[in-house]
Design an enzyme around this catalytic site. Structure first.
Site, mmCIF file in Angstrom:
data_model
loop_
_atom_site.group_PDB
_atom_site.id
_atom_site.type_symbol
_atom_site.label_atom_id
_atom_site.label_comp_id
_atom_site.label_asym_id
_atom_site.label_seq_id
_atom_site.Cartn_x
_atom_site.Cartn_y
_atom_site.Cartn_z
ATOM 1 N N HIS A 15 0.925 -1.162 0.069
ATOM 2 C CA HIS A 15 -0.031 -0.044 -0.097
ATOM 3 C C HIS A 15 0.949 1.101 0.036
ATOM 4 C CE1 HIS A 15 -2.849 -2.948 1.170
ATOM 5 N NE2 HIS A 15 -3.948 -2.059 0.955
ATOM 6 N N ASP A 75 9.609 -6.086 0.788
ATOM 7 C CA ASP A 75 10.061 -5.783 2.220
ATOM 8 C C ASP A 75 11.420 -4.967 2.510
ATOM 9 O OD1 ASP A 75 8.586 -5.685 4.831
ATOM 10 O OD2 ASP A 75 10.205 -6.461 5.466
ATOM 11 N N SER A 76 11.358 -3.842 3.003
ATOM 12 C CA SER A 76 12.476 -3.201 2.830
ATOM 13 C C SER A 76 13.010 -2.376 4.023
ATOM 14 C CB SER A 76 13.061 -2.222 1.505
ATOM 15 O OG SER A 76 11.780 -1.293 1.545
ATOM 16 N N GLY A 159 10.601 7.428 2.522
ATOM 17 C CA GLY A 159 11.130 6.778 3.795
ATOM 18 C C GLY A 159 12.514 7.652 4.168
ATOM 19 N N ASP A 161 15.206 8.041 2.390
ATOM 20 C CA ASP A 161 15.827 8.592 1.278
ATOM 21 C C ASP A 161 16.391 9.991 1.480
ATOM 22 O OD1 ASP A 161 15.351 6.341 0.137
ATOM 23 O OD2 ASP A 161 14.110 7.319 -1.391
ATOM 24 N N LYS A 181 18.577 6.721 -8.969
ATOM 25 C CA LYS A 181 18.343 6.071 -7.847
ATOM 26 C C LYS A 181 18.169 4.514 -8.368
ATOM 27 C CE LYS A 181 15.533 5.027 -3.759
ATOM 28 N NZ LYS A 181 13.986 5.343 -3.141
#
Length: 199
Positions: A15, A75-76, A159, A161, A181
């Site tokens: 999401h 997932d990170s 996030g 970044d 990136k």
């Protein structure tokens, strides 16, 4: 045995709008129609595992089962060396609920300052899991190494970044153009491994 992932409908089991955009940028040029779990109004399963791969599989399994189509999950998170690898799998919830990445970045900075950390090295980790409706599963992990900076810089990315400066660069991920990136990110590293194995 590794299985070929055939271009067609691919469910992005997330999401997170930032992740969806990056996954579309990576997969749509290869002929995939990437549809997110949010677009399909799928519920977000509870992430109860203690590894990136475990949580990626939870999300991909749920999406594949709900849609009958192959599902891809990401997932990170970020692992900070001086903090023993934290926030790690807890990156998104590091500052509590509701999720607030500025507060999460600030919390990491405060904890580094509290221990007078000279080592500000960190790495982004990304685990891509692909699950087919018949239960076949493949998992690929990628990394991007760099250092943390403060205050946050840049308007792109998402996030952590804005505080992550990849090795060999002076800009944060949030200051780089998306194509730059994509060429060096943890997600791109995992994607290249997936592409070599499945496509």
């Amino acid at each position: 045995m590794t299985r070929t992932l055939t271009p067609g409908r691919l469910i992005a089991a997330t999401h997170n709008k930032g992740k969806v955009k990056e996954l579309k940028d990576l997969f749509e040029p290869l002929g995939f129609e990437v549809v997110s779990a949010a677009e399909l109004d799928l519920p977000e399963p509870e992430e109860t595992e203690f590894t990136f791969s475990g949580n990626a599989l939870i999300k991909a399994r749920a999406a594949a089962m709900a849609t009958g189509a192959p599902a891809l999950s990401d997932d990170s998170g970020i692992a900070v060396k001086a903090l023993g690898g934290m926030p790690g799998v807890n990156t998104a919830d590091w500052a509590g609920h509701p999720r607030d990445f500025y507060k999460a970045m600030e919390k990491v900075e405060n904890e580094l300052n509290a221990i007078d950390a000279e080592d500000r090295s960190a790495k982004f980790v990304c685990c891509l899991a692909v699950v087919w409706p018949d239960g076949h599963e493949e998992v690929f992990e990628g990394e991007s190494h760099g250092t943390l900076t403060w205050p946050p810089r840049g308007e792109m990315g998402f996030g952590f970044d804005p505080v992550f400066v990849p090795a060999g660069r002076t800009e944060t991920f949030a200051e780089l153009q998306p194509e730059e990136k994509h060429a060096m990110s943890h997600r791109a590293d995992a994607f290249h491994k997936l592409k070599a194995a499945l496509l």
